[in-house]
Design a protein around this motif. Structure first.
Motif, PDB file in Angstrom:
ATOM      1  N   ALA A 118     -40.302 -20.506 -35.100  1.00  0.00           N
ATOM      2  CA  ALA A 118     -39.625 -20.754 -33.816  1.00  0.00           C
ATOM      3  C   ALA A 118     -38.409 -19.838 -33.720  1.00  0.00           C
ATOM      4  O   ALA A 118     -37.833 -19.454 -34.755  1.00  0.00           O
ATOM      5  CB  ALA A 118     -39.202 -22.213 -33.730  1.00  0.00           C
ATOM      6  N   TRP A 119     -38.001 -19.518 -32.500  1.00  0.00           N
ATOM      7  CA  TRP A 119     -36.955 -18.512 -32.305  1.00  0.00           C
ATOM      8  C   TRP A 119     -35.663 -18.861 -33.031  1.00  0.00           C
ATOM      9  O   TRP A 119     -34.980 -17.982 -33.570  1.00  0.00           O
ATOM     10  CB  TRP A 119     -36.686 -18.286 -30.806  1.00  0.00           C
ATOM     11  CG  TRP A 119     -36.068 -19.479 -30.106  1.00  0.00           C
ATOM     12  CD1 TRP A 119     -36.712 -20.476 -29.455  1.00  0.00           C
ATOM     13  CD2 TRP A 119     -34.666 -19.780 -30.018  1.00  0.00           C
ATOM     14  NE1 TRP A 119     -35.828 -21.405 -28.976  1.00  0.00           N
ATOM     15  CE2 TRP A 119     -34.554 -20.988 -29.297  1.00  0.00           C
ATOM     16  CE3 TRP A 119     -33.502 -19.162 -30.475  1.00  0.00           C
ATOM     17  CZ2 TRP A 119     -33.319 -21.580 -29.034  1.00  0.00           C
ATOM     18  CZ3 TRP A 119     -32.271 -19.761 -30.196  1.00  0.00           C
ATOM     19  CH2 TRP A 119     -32.201 -20.962 -29.483  1.00  0.00           C
ATOM     20  N   TYR A 120     -35.345 -20.190 -33.050  1.00  0.00           N
ATOM     21  CA  TYR A 120     -34.069 -20.559 -33.674  1.00  0.00           C
ATOM     22  C   TYR A 120     -34.089 -20.340 -35.191  1.00  0.00           C
ATOM     23  O   TYR A 120     -33.043 -20.137 -35.799  1.00  0.00           O
ATOM     24  CB  TYR A 120     -33.674 -22.006 -33.329  1.00  0.00           C
ATOM     25  CG  TYR A 120     -34.793 -23.002 -33.443  1.00  0.00           C
ATOM     26  CD1 TYR A 120     -35.542 -23.347 -32.320  1.00  0.00           C
ATOM     27  CD2 TYR A 120     -35.111 -23.594 -34.653  1.00  0.00           C
ATOM     28  CE1 TYR A 120     -36.575 -24.267 -32.405  1.00  0.00           C
ATOM     29  CE2 TYR A 120     -36.137 -24.507 -34.755  1.00  0.00           C
ATOM     30  CZ  TYR A 120     -36.875 -24.838 -33.626  1.00  0.00           C
ATOM     31  OH  TYR A 120     -37.911 -25.739 -33.724  1.00  0.00           O
TER      32      TYR A 120
ATOM     33  N   PHE B  38     -35.410 -17.758 -36.506  1.00  0.00           N
ATOM     34  CA  PHE B  38     -35.055 -16.343 -36.637  1.00  0.00           C
ATOM     35  C   PHE B  38     -33.530 -16.184 -36.644  1.00  0.00           C
ATOM     36  O   PHE B  38     -32.981 -15.380 -37.386  1.00  0.00           O
ATOM     37  CB  PHE B  38     -35.653 -15.525 -35.477  1.00  0.00           C
ATOM     38  CG  PHE B  38     -37.094 -15.142 -35.687  1.00  0.00           C
ATOM     39  CD1 PHE B  38     -37.434 -13.958 -36.312  1.00  0.00           C
ATOM     40  CD2 PHE B  38     -38.116 -15.983 -35.261  1.00  0.00           C
ATOM     41  CE1 PHE B  38     -38.753 -13.614 -36.520  1.00  0.00           C
ATOM     42  CE2 PHE B  38     -39.436 -15.652 -35.459  1.00  0.00           C
ATOM     43  CZ  PHE B  38     -39.768 -14.465 -36.095  1.00  0.00           C
ATOM     44  N   VAL B  39     -32.877 -16.979 -35.795  1.00  0.00           N
ATOM     45  CA  VAL B  39     -31.407 -16.906 -35.727  1.00  0.00           C
ATOM     46  C   VAL B  39     -30.801 -17.350 -37.066  1.00  0.00           C
ATOM     47  O   VAL B  39     -29.942 -16.670 -37.632  1.00  0.00           O
ATOM     48  CB  VAL B  39     -30.858 -17.775 -34.565  1.00  0.00           C
ATOM     49  CG1 VAL B  39     -29.333 -17.765 -34.568  1.00  0.00           C
ATOM     50  CG2 VAL B  39     -31.413 -17.298 -33.235  1.00  0.00           C
TER      51      VAL B  39
END
Lengths: 120, 325
Positions: free
Chosen positions: B81-83, B85-86
């Motif tokens: 999920a994108w978060y 990656f953060v």
């Protein structure tokens, strides 16, 4: 195969960028402007070095700065910047018609020509 | 096991951008200060960059295989999920900070990293002057805990690429200072100029990759001063544009020192002690350079103290750090 293209492209780009730097005249004509500048540079680049008298080559491409502790800073233009070696007296040097050639004691740093200087 | 998306190597896609920005920086240097570049230095930096890419191609597969092996022992299974990656980007940047700090404080790591500091210029080509021997120096160990936490190797390699791309633009004298809020959080050209400087005040400071907060939190932050221009390079500059010498000189230095060392303790010291360490104390480390400089500063302040009050006050003010823009 893709990696080969990237490699070839990078190689081409390196040549383009180096040629661009050369064509734009970047880094050209850099020199040590004065004996005072040579002293300041030597003191800045060599920890604990106390500069005394400086001998500057007539083309500004090299300088020899005597330290107050009996040591010497040998400066040369390295591209557009000054590189330095910290030496002890006596120096290995040779008087030539062009000036004084001082051996840095470092094969890759090389021998440095103090143009127009006859002795130290 | 999460479904692993096909993630590109962002650095490959960034190369055309690197070239365009370097050419733009050259044009600006032509107008402002031609000494910011030197064609031979540029060629050396770029050749070292290309060599680093080749070395990376030869060794990245091995590191990826090791990472994948370690990943089977992960504590959590973290998805894509994108978060995440953060999270991965921030944690990877902290791992980079730790690696980078070690790379300046342990000679074994320094031997690999010194290549990046070997130019006396500071321009965008310096950013590409990267190591050839990162695998030999086992610098990848600093990222291994991320795989054990549960970040997939594909994700970490992807964010590490983004980290490298970010660090490209901070290698320039063209940019002065960024807005104050940005300087407070992010690594910037100003912060990184300090890192590349050999001035005693600036030595071994600002190890950050993307976020300068790690230096602020861990006591290694030093702001750039308007009254002290950075001198770039290494304490003993190479004085040579030889690509192979730039890539291997410190390894050769280690080999010579270990060979000539009088005992086992000294041999180990020559490999893992800070750069400049010697068994007889005859060489300079950053600590001795800083100590000598500080003693001289104190002596000068003492001399100024003996002067009439008005003149010493003026000197003190002249030495005060200026406000960042």
């Amino acid at each position: 195969m893709t990696q080969l293209y990237v490699f070839a492209g990078s190689l081409g780009a390196i040549l383009v960028m180096t040629l661009a730097a050369w064509a734009l005249g970047l880094g050209r004509g850099a020199a040590i402007a004065s004996a005072e500048e040579a002293c300041e540079t030597a003191q800045g680049m060599i920890s604990g070095f106390d500069a005394g008298e400086a001998l500057l080559g007539s083309d500004g491409r090299a300088a020899l700065v005597h330290g107050k502790a009996g040591d010497v800073a040998l400066l040369k233009m390295h591209g557009a910047r000054v590189a330095v070696r910290h030496l002890r007296l006596p120096l290995t040097s040779q008087a030539t018609p062009d000036g004084l050639r001082v051996d840095s004691g470092d094969r890759r740093f090389g021998t440095v020509l103090l143009r127009g200087v006859t002795g130290y | 096991m999460p479904v692993v998306p096909l993630l590109p190597d962002p650095v490959t896609y960034a190369i055309p951008g690197f070239v365009v920005l370097i050419l733009a920086e050259m044009l600006i240097a032509r107008i402002r200060d031609r000494r910011r570049f030197c064609p031979r230095d540029t060629l050396t930096s770029l050749a070292l960059g290309l060599g680093s890419t080749v070395a990376g191609l030869l060794t990245t597969g091995l590191v990826y295989a090791l990472a994948t092996w370690l990943y089977q022992f992960r504590i959590f299974t973290i998805g894509f999920a994108w978060y995440w990656f953060v999270f991965a980007f921030v944690l990877d940047d902290f791992a980079y900070y730790l690696f980078h700090r070690a790379a300046h404080r342990v000679r074994w790591f320094w031997a690999s990293h010194v290549i990046h500091h070997s130019s006396q210029h500071y321009n965008l080509t310096t950013a590409l002057r990267q190591t050839w021997t990162g695998f030999v120096s086992i610098s990848f160990v600093f990222r291994l805990p991320l795989f054990l936490i549960g970040f997939h190797p594909a994700m970490i390699f992807f964010v590490a690429g983004l980290n490298l791309i970010y660090q490209f633009w901070i290698h320039t004298e063209t940019v002065g200072r960024m807005p104050r809020w940005f300087e407070a959080v992010m690594n910037t050209p100003s912060h990184h100029r300090v890192h590349h400087a050999t001035n005693p005040r600036y030595l071994d400071k600002n190890y950050a990759g993307v976020f300068i907060i790690w230096d602020r939190m861990l006591g290694t932050y030093e702001p750039e001063r308007d009254d002290e221009r950075p001198r770039y390079g290494i304490v003993k500059d190479l004085g040579s544009f030889n690509v192979l010498w730039a890539a291997f000189h410190e390894w050769i230095g280690i080999a010579r020192d270990v060979w000539a060392a009088p005992d086992m303790k000294s041999r180990i010291g020559y490999m893992i002690a800070p750069p400049g360490w010697s068994h007889d104390g005859s060489r300079d480390t950053s600590e001795t350079i800083k100590a000598r400089w500080e003693a001289r500063q104190q002596q000068q302040r003492g001399d100024a103290w003996k002067q009439p009050t008005s003149s010493s006050s003026v000197e003190d003010r002249a030495g005060a750090p200026s406000q960042a823009a």
